[in-house]
Design a protein around this motif. Structure first.
Motif, PDB file in Angstrom:
ATOM      1  N   GLY A 487       0.794  -1.211   0.000  1.00 41.82           N
ATOM      2  CA  GLY A 487       0.000   0.000   0.000  1.00 41.82           C
ATOM      3  C   GLY A 487       0.827   1.261   0.000  1.00 41.82           C
ATOM      4  N   ASP A 488       2.109   1.159  -0.224  1.00 41.82           N
ATOM      5  CA  ASP A 488       2.991   2.329  -0.226  1.00 41.82           C
ATOM      6  C   ASP A 488       3.220   2.759  -1.659  1.00 41.82           C
ATOM      7  OD1 ASP A 488       4.940   4.249   0.068  1.00 41.82           O
ATOM      8  OD2 ASP A 488       5.874   3.209   1.756  1.00 41.82           O
ATOM      9  N   GLY A 489       2.667   3.903  -2.002  1.00 44.37           N
ATOM     10  CA  GLY A 489       2.800   4.374  -3.371  1.00 44.37           C
ATOM     11  C   GLY A 489       4.043   5.165  -3.610  1.00 44.37           C
ATOM     12  N   ALA A 490       4.971   5.177  -2.664  1.00 40.17           N
ATOM     13  CA  ALA A 490       6.198   5.952  -2.833  1.00 40.17           C
ATOM     14  C   ALA A 490       6.985   5.453  -4.028  1.00 40.17           C
ATOM     15  CB  ALA A 490       7.042   5.852  -1.564  1.00 40.17           C
ATOM     16  N   LYS A 491       7.562   6.387  -4.734  1.00 41.15           N
ATOM     17  CA  LYS A 491       8.295   6.048  -5.955  1.00 41.15           C
ATOM     18  C   LYS A 491       9.712   5.599  -5.626  1.00 41.15           C
ATOM     19  CE  LYS A 491      10.063   8.168 -10.171  1.00 41.15           C
ATOM     20  NZ  LYS A 491      10.219   9.431 -10.907  1.00 41.15           N
ATOM     21  N   GLN A 546      10.756 -10.316   9.506  1.00 37.33           N
ATOM     22  CA  GLN A 546      10.728  -9.282   8.479  1.00 37.33           C
ATOM     23  C   GLN A 546      10.213  -9.903   7.183  1.00 37.33           C
ATOM     24  OE1 GLN A 546      14.921  -7.734   9.031  1.00 37.33           O
ATOM     25  NE2 GLN A 546      13.823  -5.815   8.847  1.00 37.33           N
ATOM     26  N   GLY A 547       8.995  -9.595   6.853  1.00 39.63           N
ATOM     27  CA  GLY A 547       8.397 -10.149   5.652  1.00 39.63           C
ATOM     28  C   GLY A 547       8.375  -9.146   4.532  1.00 39.63           C
ATOM     29  N   ILE A 548       7.367  -9.287   3.665  1.00 42.62           N
ATOM     30  CA  ILE A 548       7.262  -8.414   2.494  1.00 42.62           C
ATOM     31  C   ILE A 548       7.162  -6.951   2.912  1.00 42.62           C
ATOM     32  CG2 ILE A 548       5.751  -7.785   0.582  1.00 42.62           C
ATOM     33  CD1 ILE A 548       5.110 -10.706   0.217  1.00 42.62           C
ATOM     34  N   GLU A 549       6.396  -6.702   3.978  1.00 43.20           N
ATOM     35  CA  GLU A 549       6.194  -5.314   4.388  1.00 43.20           C
ATOM     36  C   GLU A 549       7.519  -4.671   4.801  1.00 43.20           C
ATOM     37  OE1 GLU A 549       3.791  -2.730   7.782  1.00 43.20           O
ATOM     38  OE2 GLU A 549       3.263  -4.836   7.410  1.00 43.20           O
ATOM     39  N   GLU A 550       8.311  -5.367   5.647  1.00 44.98           N
ATOM     40  CA  GLU A 550       9.579  -4.812   6.082  1.00 44.98           C
ATOM     41  C   GLU A 550      10.564  -4.697   4.924  1.00 44.98           C
ATOM     42  OE1 GLU A 550       7.522  -6.305   9.617  1.00 44.98           O
ATOM     43  OE2 GLU A 550       7.955  -7.185   7.672  1.00 44.98           O
ATOM     44  N   PHE A 551      10.555  -5.708   4.043  1.00 42.81           N
ATOM     45  CA  PHE A 551      11.442  -5.677   2.881  1.00 42.81           C
ATOM     46  C   PHE A 551      11.161  -4.445   2.022  1.00 42.81           C
ATOM     47  CE2 PHE A 551      12.117  -6.762  -1.624  1.00 42.81           C
ATOM     48  CZ  PHE A 551      13.472  -7.072  -1.612  1.00 42.81           C
ATOM     49  N   MET A 552       9.891  -4.251   1.681  1.00 44.56           N
ATOM     50  CA  MET A 552       9.541  -3.115   0.826  1.00 44.56           C
ATOM     51  C   MET A 552       9.749  -1.791   1.557  1.00 44.56           C
ATOM     52  SD  MET A 552       9.120  -3.771  -2.162  1.00 44.56           S
ATOM     53  CE  MET A 552       8.810  -2.056  -2.444  1.00 44.56           C
ATOM     54  N   ASN A 553       9.512  -1.810   2.866  1.00 42.74           N
ATOM     55  CA  ASN A 553       9.739  -0.593   3.639  1.00 42.74           C
ATOM     56  C   ASN A 553      11.199  -0.163   3.543  1.00 42.74           C
ATOM     57  OD1 ASN A 553       8.529   1.321   5.649  1.00 42.74           O
ATOM     58  ND2 ASN A 553      10.229   0.571   6.865  1.00 42.74           N
ATOM     59  N   GLU A 554      12.112  -1.128   3.658  1.00 45.91           N
ATOM     60  CA  GLU A 554      13.535  -0.812   3.574  1.00 45.91           C
ATOM     61  C   GLU A 554      13.901  -0.336   2.173  1.00 45.91           C
ATOM     62  OE1 GLU A 554      17.769  -2.390   5.236  1.00 45.91           O
ATOM     63  OE2 GLU A 554      16.008  -3.659   5.420  1.00 45.91           O
ATOM     64  N   ILE A 570      22.286  -0.491  -2.916  1.00 44.25           N
ATOM     65  CA  ILE A 570      22.636  -0.532  -4.339  1.00 44.25           C
ATOM     66  C   ILE A 570      21.502  -1.091  -5.174  1.00 44.25           C
ATOM     67  CG2 ILE A 570      24.244  -1.548  -6.012  1.00 44.25           C
ATOM     68  CD1 ILE A 570      26.351  -1.555  -3.811  1.00 44.25           C
ATOM     69  N   GLY A 571      20.775  -2.057  -4.659  1.00 42.47           N
ATOM     70  CA  GLY A 571      19.683  -2.652  -5.416  1.00 42.47           C
ATOM     71  C   GLY A 571      18.977  -3.704  -4.586  1.00 42.47           C
ATOM     72  N   CYS A 572      18.080  -4.455  -5.238  1.00 45.81           N
ATOM     73  CA  CYS A 572      17.340  -5.492  -4.541  1.00 45.81           C
ATOM     74  C   CYS A 572      16.965  -6.595  -5.520  1.00 45.81           C
ATOM     75  CB  CYS A 572      16.086  -4.913  -3.882  1.00 45.81           C
ATOM     76  SG  CYS A 572      14.888  -4.233  -5.051  1.00 45.81           S
ATOM     77  N   CYS A 573      16.462  -7.708  -4.948  1.00 48.06           N
ATOM     78  CA  CYS A 573      16.051  -8.846  -5.757  1.00 48.06           C
ATOM     79  C   CYS A 573      14.824  -9.482  -5.121  1.00 48.06           C
ATOM     80  CB  CYS A 573      17.180  -9.868  -5.847  1.00 48.06           C
ATOM     81  SG  CYS A 573      16.706 -11.418  -6.656  1.00 48.06           S
ATOM     82  N   ALA A 574      13.860  -9.833  -5.914  1.00 54.03           N
ATOM     83  CA  ALA A 574      12.648 -10.502  -5.433  1.00 54.03           C
ATOM     84  C   ALA A 574      12.251 -11.571  -6.448  1.00 54.03           C
ATOM     85  CB  ALA A 574      11.530  -9.494  -5.220  1.00 54.03           C
ATOM     86  N   GLU A 575      12.913 -12.721  -6.363  1.00 52.02           N
ATOM     87  CA  GLU A 575      12.633 -13.838  -7.265  1.00 52.02           C
ATOM     88  C   GLU A 575      12.677 -15.142  -6.480  1.00 52.02           C
ATOM     89  OE1 GLU A 575      14.667 -12.050 -11.361  1.00 52.02           O
ATOM     90  OE2 GLU A 575      15.341 -13.948 -10.534  1.00 52.02           O
ATOM     91  N   ARG A 576      11.990 -16.188  -7.018  1.00 47.79           N
ATOM     92  CA  ARG A 576      12.031 -17.534  -6.454  1.00 47.79           C
ATOM     93  C   ARG A 576      11.699 -17.541  -4.964  1.00 47.79           C
ATOM     94  NH1 ARG A 576      17.355 -20.494  -9.145  1.00 47.79           N
ATOM     95  NH2 ARG A 576      17.080 -19.715 -11.275  1.00 47.79           N
ATOM     96  N   GLU A 577      10.718 -16.737  -4.580  1.00 45.62           N
ATOM     97  CA  GLU A 577      10.329 -16.621  -3.174  1.00 45.62           C
ATOM     98  C   GLU A 577      11.460 -16.075  -2.298  1.00 45.62           C
ATOM     99  OE1 GLU A 577       7.315 -16.983  -2.195  1.00 45.62           O
ATOM    100  OE2 GLU A 577       6.553 -17.773  -4.075  1.00 45.62           O
ATOM    101  N   GLU A 578      12.442 -15.437  -2.936  1.00 42.14           N
ATOM    102  CA  GLU A 578      13.563 -14.840  -2.207  1.00 42.14           C
ATOM    103  C   GLU A 578      13.360 -13.329  -2.104  1.00 42.14           C
ATOM    104  OE1 GLU A 578      16.281 -16.035  -0.776  1.00 42.14           O
ATOM    105  OE2 GLU A 578      16.625 -18.044  -1.600  1.00 42.14           O
ATOM    106  N   LYS A 579      13.826 -12.759  -1.003  1.00 39.62           N
ATOM    107  CA  LYS A 579      13.848 -11.309  -0.829  1.00 39.62           C
ATOM    108  C   LYS A 579      15.265 -10.933  -0.421  1.00 39.62           C
ATOM    109  CE  LYS A 579      10.692 -11.471   2.390  1.00 39.62           C
ATOM    110  NZ  LYS A 579      10.300 -12.896   2.362  1.00 39.62           N
ATOM    111  N   MET A 580      15.950 -10.199  -1.279  1.00 44.31           N
ATOM    112  CA  MET A 580      17.348  -9.852  -1.012  1.00 44.31           C
ATOM    113  C   MET A 580      17.588  -8.370  -1.259  1.00 44.31           C
ATOM    114  SD  MET A 580      19.508 -13.127  -2.478  1.00 44.31           S
ATOM    115  CE  MET A 580      18.588 -13.341  -4.008  1.00 44.31           C
ATOM    116  N   LEU A 581      18.435  -7.797  -0.404  1.00 49.07           N
ATOM    117  CA  LEU A 581      18.843  -6.402  -0.523  1.00 49.07           C
ATOM    118  C   LEU A 581      20.347  -6.349  -0.752  1.00 49.07           C
ATOM    119  CD1 LEU A 581      16.784  -5.043   2.490  1.00 49.07           C
ATOM    120  CD2 LEU A 581      16.285  -4.654   0.080  1.00 49.07           C
ATOM    121  N   VAL A 582      20.756  -5.485  -1.659  1.00 51.21           N
ATOM    122  CA  VAL A 582      22.166  -5.386  -2.033  1.00 51.21           C
ATOM    123  C   VAL A 582      22.710  -4.038  -1.547  1.00 51.21           C
ATOM    124  CG1 VAL A 582      23.835  -5.476  -3.911  1.00 51.21           C
ATOM    125  CG2 VAL A 582      21.691  -6.779  -4.071  1.00 51.21           C
TER     126      VAL A 582
END
Length: 826
Positions: A487-491, A546-554, A570-582
């Motif tokens: 629900g966060d419309g931030a760009k 920390q689920g989807i909400e915390e991941f997207m919040n970060e 630097i970036g992020c990844c959301a594939e194969r049920e993985e949530k990763m921050l770079v």
């Protein structure tokens, strides 16, 4: 028998009546035969003020002072402020030479009015204004008065004055709430062509009122009709400028106090509360600190950041500016045309002036005797004139040097300031309407095209069945989908999306030897991209809190932040049920690795720890005040402070951060998140969080850095509940030097370390309202605020030594350092 005793009874009654009349009438004077002992007071005839001995809070010293004659204590003048008595044997009396003196039990003079032409026959009287006056009895001549040597309080009819000949009457602050000796701050008048009130910090300007326009100081945005009815500035024939205030109505008790932290506080006795209430402060925001944005910088209290360069100027030191240190100010992008040609006018490319409305005009104005119409013309004809303004009651003002201490007001306060700029800047102003129109058209076209492609995509995919979706090579969810879920419309701002394969290859398929650390969120791995860039990959565990909400919040929060003391995403990844921050790679790991490991020698000496504390504080100040968004971190702790190759700190882990929007100062949640040992009490118990919640965590971290001991692992050491309780105990026993980490101790650092302990205890006070904001904490640590208030009881220490159950103690502590969620906030 009754008849014979009647005259005796009448005489006895008359004597008793006379005695009662004398005893019940408040005495308002002191003579050589009628001194004032420690247990006594004299009271002004209107019962408003009293004079007597007192002890400040948390102090056993005895002082002579003038106070309001009400139960709510308010000391407005102190005699022996630098030489307190150690007992109650003191006396205030008239000496043999006619001076007013304070004596101790040994008749030693601790303070004197020190009048050279005094006479033996003199009287000291406390007037209804609160002024203590020493008078020559035969002639009625005033020899001395307390209004001539005020302390920290500005009373009605009191006079502050100054002249170019050096004459001055100023207020001087207390050192702190427990010590009335002379502090760092003073308040007085600067006798310029356009007089102003100043607060000085050790003779350096700290606050400025702006010029006087015969009815108000135009740089004080809150100077409403209440002030206009009372303040008055007068310049006599000798050039002495004097300021007084009376107020049109004498109802109610009111005075101004110069606090030990450098603020003017207007205090009014509240009938409802029965105590003194602060109704106005000179330090309404950081913008009220003199010159905070440097030369040619402008401060806007609700701006983000608060400092910007004037149009046509750019930061003098871009690195410092982006780091939140603006004092170096700004410099011109382009030279003025009149400077190029050494003349005022040239063909076709004349310099001009840009208007800044509602402005606190700069310091060091020169008053010019000319009309309002000619004010701008005269400035335009003089290349050294960089700005001008005209204001009713003041007239024309010119500025020829650096423009310093400019503030933008949000309403109709202040003046219209005109800044000289090159012709090219004027063109930017003229083209603004065209730019806006072009932007609106471009945005409309972009929205229309985007809607078209969205419609095409929807019509193409809506017919696919479930089997097609499962067999598709598209990720099960992606960043765009998760934005809609949260629900966060931030760009997101140009944040690269990495594939799972890219990050797996960079980390050797998440090889254990590349693991940098792990916690309740999952693991962090070191990696190297194909271009050679070293990275840290935070791989969130599916079992993490920390689920989807915390991941997207970060992702959303940190993608908008740029500061030298915040880790860069630097970036992020959301594939194969993985949530990763770079993230950028930090070669020196986290702070806890260095300060809590007693089995290895520490590389962090005291100087490095000071740099780390300052960097964390500046990063937090950026989050709270200077970034485009006001952000509360909510999980500040040692393991979330990363160190780069030069051991500079960077705040990380924004999964629990909360964005405050608009004028929001605090929020409430039923889902309390954070780390045991660092959570502020109002957050843990009531779900209320604000800037002061982060300040509490910063205070815990500060004490950990000083001591090298973890707060959450401290339980039952030295019979204390926590590191905070142990620090509080040693502080009160004046043994706080024992807190210093032996791994960094060298002789000579004790005084500075104790200041850090003092500031840390102020940060962890139980009630949020008592804690300073992070800006004030940094000023304390840098000694910009030299006199620190006494700390109150830290949080979670009330139960020390109590017999409460173990479960209640477990609520505020844990043996690990894992971020947790407590669903207990109300």
């Amino acid at each position: 028998m009754k008849t014979s005793q009647s005259p005796m009874r009448g005489s006895l009654f008359l004597l008793l009546a006379c005695f009662c009349l004398e005893a019940c009438t408040a005495v308002d004077y002191i003579t050589i035969t009628q001194p004032l002992q420690d247990s006594e007071t004299i009271v002004s005839s209107n019962q408003t003020f009293k004079l007597g001995f007192f002890s400040p809070a948390n102090s056993s010293g005895r002082y002579v002072g003038i106070m309001f004659n009400v139960p709510a204590v308010a000391v407005v003048w102190v005699a022996n402020r630098d030489r307190p008595l150690n007992d109650s044997s003191g006396t205030l009396t008239i000496s043999g030479d006619g001076n007013l003196v304070v004596l101790n039990g040994q008749k030693e003079i601790l303070w004197s009015s020190n009048v050279s032409n005094s006479v033996a026959n003199s009287t000291a009287q406390l007037l209804d204004t609160g002024n203590l006056v020493l008078t020559d009895n035969p002639s009625g001549r005033t020899l001395w008065e307390s209004f001539q040597i005020p302390t920290d309080s500005y009373l009605r009819r009191m006079r502050l004055s100054s002249s170019t000949k050096g004459q001055k009457i100023r207020l001087t602050s207390w050192r702190n709430a427990s010590d009335p000796s002379i502090g760092s701050f003073s308040l007085g008048i600067e006798p310029q062509q356009t007089p102003q009130l100043f607060i000085w910090n050790d003779n350096k300007p700290y606050w400025r009122s702006g010029p006087w326009n015969s009815s108000a100081f135009i740089g004080v945005s809150a100077m409403d009709p209440v002030y206009l009815n009372g303040f008055n500035l007068v310049t006599d024939d000798t050039g002495l400028v004097s300021a007084t205030f009376t107020y049109s109505s004498d109802s109610g008790l009111l005075y101004l106090e110069l606090s030990s932290s450098g603020s003017i506080l207007q205090k009014v006795l509240s009938d409802r509360k029965g105590d003194w209430e602060v109704t106005w402060s000179s330090q309404g925001s950081q913008c009220d600190v003199y010159g905070i944005c440097g030369p040619f910088g402008s401060c806007k209290p609700h701006g983000s950041p608060i400092c910007t360069c004037l149009q046509g100027f750019e930061p003098r030191d871009k690195v410092e500016w982006e780091g939140g240190n603006w004092t170096s100010g700004c410099t011109r992008r382009e030279m003025l045309q009149c400077e190029r040609n050494n003349s005022v006018r040239s063909e076709g490319k004349q310099d001009g002036f840009l208007k800044l409305p509602n402005t606190k005009v700069p310091d060091l104005a020169e008053w010019v005797a000319t009309s309002e119409d000619e004010c701008g013309t005269q400035c335009s004809n003089n290349c050294s004139c960089l700005a001008y303004a005209s204001y009713p009651g003041i007239g024309c003002m010119h500025w020829k040097g650096s423009l310093i201490d400019i503030q933008q007001f949000s309403s109709s306060y202040g003046a219209d300031l005109y800044i000289r700029v090159p012709y090219s800047e004027l063109g930017k102003k003229r083209d603004m309407k065209a730019v806006i129109a072009t932007s609106v058209i471009a945005a409309s076209l972009f929205i229309a095209v985007s809607l078209y492609f969205c419609w095409k995509w929807w019509t193409k995919h809506k017919g696919k069945d479930q089997d097609d979706q499962v067999s598709s090579f598209e990720p099960a969810y992606n960043v765009e989908n998760m934005v809609s879920k949260t629900g966060d419309g931030a760009k997101l701002e140009e944040l690269p999306l990495y594939t799972y394969e890219t990050l797996a290859k960079a980390t050797d398929n998440f090889e254990h030897c590349n693991e940098l650390g792990k916690g309740g969120f999952g693991q962090v791995y070191k990696g190297k991209l194909l271009d050679g860039q070293e990275i840290a990959v935070k791989r969130l565990s599916n079992t993490s809190g920390q689920g989807i909400e915390e991941f997207m919040n970060e992702v959303v929060v940190i993608s908008k932040l740029q500061h030298r003391n915040l880790v860069r995403l630097i970036g992020c990844c959301a594939e194969r049920e993985e949530k990763m921050l770079v993230y950028e790679y930090m070669p020196n790991k986290s702070l806890d690795f260095h300060i809590f490991d007693s089995d290895k020698p520490s590389v962090l000496d005291w100087k490095k720890r000071v740099t780390i504390v300052d960097g964390i504080g500046r990063g937090l100040l950026y989050l709270h005040r200077d970034s485009r968004l006001k952000i509360i971190h909510r999980d500040l702790k040692a393991s979330n402070i990363l160190l780069d190759k030069e051991l500079r700190p960077k705040i990380s882990d924004f999964g629990l951060a909360r964005i405050f929007r608009g004028n929001e100062d605090q929020a409430n949640t039923r889902r309390v998140v954070g780390t045991y040992g660092y959570i502020a009490p109002e957050y843990a118990m009531e779900g209320m969080f604000s800037e002061k919640s982060d300040v509490y965590s910063f205070g815990v971290l500060l004490l950990e850095i000083v001591t090298g001991r973890r707060n959450s692992n401290f339980y039952y050491h030295e019979n204390e509940l926590s590191l905070l309780g142990y620090a509080w105990k040693l502080w009160n026993e004046k043994e706080a030097v024992k807190l210093i980490d032996a791994a960094m101790f060298v002789p000579g650092i004790e005084k500075e370390v104790l200041r850090y302990v003092h500031a840390g205890l102020l940060c962890v006070q139980e009630f949020a309202k008592d804690r300073p904001d992070i800006s004030a904490v940094l000023s304390m640590l840098n000694s910009e605020i030299s006199d620190l208030p006494l700390p109150k009881l830290p949080a979670y220490t009330r139960r020390l030594g109590s017999s409460e159950s173990d479960s209640s103690s477990q609520r505020v502590g844990s043996i690990n350092n894992v971020t947790v969620t407590i669903v207990e906030g109300q």
